[in-house]
Design a protein around this motif. Structure first.
Motif, PDB file in Angstrom:
ATOM      1  N   GLN A  48      63.850 -11.917 -11.915  1.00 17.37           N
ATOM      2  CA  GLN A  48      64.868 -12.153 -11.201  1.00 17.37           C
ATOM      3  C   GLN A  48      65.467 -11.578 -10.250  1.00 17.37           C
ATOM      4  OE1 GLN A  48      67.606 -13.042 -14.490  1.00 17.37           O
ATOM      5  NE2 GLN A  48      67.513 -14.945 -14.821  1.00 17.37           N
ATOM      6  N   ALA A  49      65.447 -10.250 -10.415  1.00 20.84           N
ATOM      7  CA  ALA A  49      65.853  -9.051  -9.491  1.00 20.84           C
ATOM      8  C   ALA A  49      64.813  -9.146  -8.315  1.00 20.84           C
ATOM      9  CB  ALA A  49      65.796  -7.620  -9.995  1.00 20.84           C
ATOM     10  N   LYS A  50      63.538  -9.158  -8.653  1.00 24.61           N
ATOM     11  CA  LYS A  50      62.409  -9.171  -7.282  1.00 24.61           C
ATOM     12  C   LYS A  50      63.029 -10.439  -6.345  1.00 24.61           C
ATOM     13  CE  LYS A  50      58.891  -6.916  -8.910  1.00 24.61           C
ATOM     14  NZ  LYS A  50      57.152  -6.958  -9.278  1.00 24.61           N
ATOM     15  N   PHE A  51      63.215 -11.778  -7.116  1.00 26.99           N
ATOM     16  CA  PHE A  51      63.517 -12.888  -6.644  1.00 26.99           C
ATOM     17  C   PHE A  51      64.870 -12.784  -5.709  1.00 26.99           C
ATOM     18  CE2 PHE A  51      65.288 -16.963  -6.254  1.00 26.99           C
ATOM     19  CZ  PHE A  51      64.686 -17.691  -5.663  1.00 26.99           C
ATOM     20  N   VAL A  52      65.726 -12.254  -6.299  1.00 25.53           N
ATOM     21  CA  VAL A  52      67.001 -12.146  -5.782  1.00 25.53           C
ATOM     22  C   VAL A  52      67.129 -11.401  -4.515  1.00 25.53           C
ATOM     23  CG1 VAL A  52      69.341 -11.566  -5.996  1.00 25.53           C
ATOM     24  CG2 VAL A  52      68.330 -12.983  -7.537  1.00 25.53           C
ATOM     25  N   GLY A  53      66.206 -10.193  -4.404  1.00 26.79           N
ATOM     26  CA  GLY A  53      66.241  -9.147  -3.533  1.00 26.79           C
ATOM     27  C   GLY A  53      65.507  -9.901  -2.342  1.00 26.79           C
ATOM     28  N   HIS A  54      64.453 -10.770  -2.498  1.00 29.95           N
ATOM     29  CA  HIS A  54      63.713 -11.346  -1.489  1.00 29.95           C
ATOM     30  C   HIS A  54      64.828 -12.430  -0.894  1.00 29.95           C
ATOM     31  CE1 HIS A  54      60.493 -13.891   0.451  1.00 29.95           C
ATOM     32  NE2 HIS A  54      61.222 -15.190  -0.172  1.00 29.95           N
ATOM     33  N   VAL A  55      65.584 -13.130  -1.561  1.00 28.29           N
ATOM     34  CA  VAL A  55      66.443 -14.075  -1.051  1.00 28.29           C
ATOM     35  C   VAL A  55      67.439 -13.563  -0.068  1.00 28.29           C
ATOM     36  CG1 VAL A  55      68.251 -15.834  -1.719  1.00 28.29           C
ATOM     37  CG2 VAL A  55      65.898 -15.930  -2.980  1.00 28.29           C
ATOM     38  N   ILE A  56      68.075 -12.458  -0.723  1.00 25.19           N
ATOM     39  CA  ILE A  56      69.036 -11.683   0.059  1.00 25.19           C
ATOM     40  C   ILE A  56      68.168 -11.060   1.534  1.00 25.19           C
ATOM     41  CG2 ILE A  56      70.606  -9.830  -0.073  1.00 25.19           C
ATOM     42  CD1 ILE A  56      71.570 -12.038  -1.608  1.00 25.19           C
ATOM     43  N   ARG A  57      67.342 -10.525   1.367  1.00 25.25           N
ATOM     44  CA  ARG A  57      66.680  -9.959   2.770  1.00 25.25           C
ATOM     45  C   ARG A  57      66.347 -11.264   3.778  1.00 25.25           C
ATOM     46  NH1 ARG A  57      64.583  -6.613  -0.982  1.00 25.25           N
ATOM     47  NH2 ARG A  57      62.629  -7.744  -1.240  1.00 25.25           N
ATOM     48  N   ARG A  58      66.192 -12.201   3.217  1.00 22.38           N
ATOM     49  CA  ARG A  58      65.876 -13.457   4.106  1.00 22.38           C
ATOM     50  C   ARG A  58      67.134 -13.891   5.105  1.00 22.38           C
ATOM     51  NH1 ARG A  58      62.629 -18.455   2.360  1.00 22.38           N
ATOM     52  NH2 ARG A  58      63.142 -18.771   4.704  1.00 22.38           N
ATOM     53  N   ASN A  59      68.451 -13.748   4.255  1.00 23.43           N
ATOM     54  CA  ASN A  59      69.660 -14.188   5.016  1.00 23.43           C
ATOM     55  C   ASN A  59      69.670 -15.423   5.754  1.00 23.43           C
ATOM     56  OD1 ASN A  59      72.075 -13.266   5.533  1.00 23.43           O
ATOM     57  ND2 ASN A  59      71.728 -11.977   7.276  1.00 23.43           N
ATOM     58  N   GLN A  60      69.365 -16.374   4.856  1.00 23.72           N
ATOM     59  CA  GLN A  60      69.463 -17.734   5.251  1.00 23.72           C
ATOM     60  C   GLN A  60      70.386 -18.598   4.198  1.00 23.72           C
ATOM     61  OE1 GLN A  60      65.607 -19.399   5.731  1.00 23.72           O
ATOM     62  NE2 GLN A  60      65.150 -18.139   7.512  1.00 23.72           N
ATOM     63  N   LEU A  61      70.129 -19.805   4.197  1.00 23.67           N
ATOM     64  CA  LEU A  61      70.911 -20.865   3.119  1.00 23.67           C
ATOM     65  C   LEU A  61      70.706 -20.031   1.744  1.00 23.67           C
ATOM     66  CD1 LEU A  61      72.763 -23.112   2.943  1.00 23.67           C
ATOM     67  CD2 LEU A  61      70.550 -24.399   2.398  1.00 23.67           C
ATOM     68  N   GLU A  62      69.723 -19.722   1.320  1.00 26.20           N
ATOM     69  CA  GLU A  62      69.629 -19.381  -0.033  1.00 26.20           C
ATOM     70  C   GLU A  62      70.518 -18.211  -0.455  1.00 26.20           C
ATOM     71  OE1 GLU A  62      66.824 -19.386   1.929  1.00 26.20           O
ATOM     72  OE2 GLU A  62      65.812 -21.055   1.364  1.00 26.20           O
ATOM     73  N   HIS A  63      70.539 -17.104   0.567  1.00 24.91           N
ATOM     74  CA  HIS A  63      71.487 -15.997   0.676  1.00 24.91           C
ATOM     75  C   HIS A  63      73.118 -16.418   0.461  1.00 24.91           C
ATOM     76  CE1 HIS A  63      74.288 -13.062   2.243  1.00 24.91           C
ATOM     77  NE2 HIS A  63      73.568 -12.165   1.728  1.00 24.91           N
ATOM     78  N   LEU A  64      73.475 -17.711   0.970  1.00 27.10           N
ATOM     79  CA  LEU A  64      74.969 -18.084   0.849  1.00 27.10           C
ATOM     80  C   LEU A  64      75.129 -18.513  -0.663  1.00 27.10           C
ATOM     81  CD1 LEU A  64      75.648 -19.927   4.249  1.00 27.10           C
ATOM     82  CD2 LEU A  64      76.692 -17.920   3.338  1.00 27.10           C
ATOM     83  N   VAL A  65      73.990 -19.579  -1.014  1.00 29.26           N
ATOM     84  CA  VAL A  65      73.777 -20.149  -2.411  1.00 29.26           C
ATOM     85  C   VAL A  65      74.008 -18.761  -3.525  1.00 29.26           C
ATOM     86  CG1 VAL A  65      72.843 -21.451  -3.952  1.00 29.26           C
ATOM     87  CG2 VAL A  65      72.899 -22.169  -1.630  1.00 29.26           C
ATOM     88  N   THR A  66      73.506 -18.030  -3.030  1.00 29.44           N
ATOM     89  CA  THR A  66      73.179 -16.958  -4.278  1.00 29.44           C
ATOM     90  C   THR A  66      74.616 -16.043  -4.296  1.00 29.44           C
ATOM     91  OG1 THR A  66      70.815 -16.741  -3.992  1.00 29.44           O
ATOM     92  CG2 THR A  66      71.626 -14.918  -5.187  1.00 29.44           C
ATOM     93  N   THR A  67      74.883 -15.669  -3.157  1.00 26.04           N
ATOM     94  CA  THR A  67      76.190 -14.888  -3.206  1.00 26.04           C
ATOM     95  C   THR A  67      77.421 -15.444  -3.439  1.00 26.04           C
ATOM     96  OG1 THR A  67      76.435 -15.242  -0.898  1.00 26.04           O
ATOM     97  CG2 THR A  67      75.404 -13.203  -1.498  1.00 26.04           C
ATOM     98  N   GLY A  68      77.320 -16.818  -3.295  1.00 24.86           N
ATOM     99  CA  GLY A  68      78.492 -17.948  -3.853  1.00 24.86           C
ATOM    100  C   GLY A  68      79.566 -17.956  -2.801  1.00 24.86           C
TER     101      GLY A  68
END
Length: 121
Positions: A48-68
């Protein structure tokens, strides 16, 4: 959720060792007999931590969804537990915003994950 995953892990271990559930053996006895420790929860958190780090570094729509960061009213009842909050608890980090800042550096984030997987719950 954690307890059901740990129970499932022990069920898998009992099945692999062909120990019936009616046998009066504790989970610690089975872990000692198998010469192993509980690893499923740690592996899940690490991935989970590896995936979330990947998503946050991409800084796209998934970043907004993850950070809420959404506007509007939330539903009734207890707020759902966020993945970032549970990862921050696992890694002993005070605030999820501090964790997001640490995710920007891939090498530092990987070392933080490795440390948490060795010393986390």
């Amino acid at each position: 959720m954690k307890s059901s995953l740990e129970a499932t892990e022990m069920w898998f271990l009992r099945r692999m060792m062909r120990i019936p559930w009616t046998a009066k053996k504790t989970n610690e006895e089975i872990l000692t007999e198998a010469q192993t420790t509980r690893q499923l929860m740690t592996k899940i958190r690490k991935r989970q931590a590896k995936f979330v780090g990947h998503v946050i570094r991409r800084n796209q729509l998934e970043h907004l969804v993850t950070t809420g960061k959404f506007y509007g009213k939330r539903g009734r009842g207890r707020p759902r537990e966020k993945m970032l909050d549970s990862l921050a608890d696992w890694m002993d980090i005070e605030k999820p915003s501090e964790m997001i800042r640490k995710m920007r550096c891939r090498v530092g984030w990987r070392s933080l994950i490795a440390h948490a997987s060795r010393h986390g719950t």
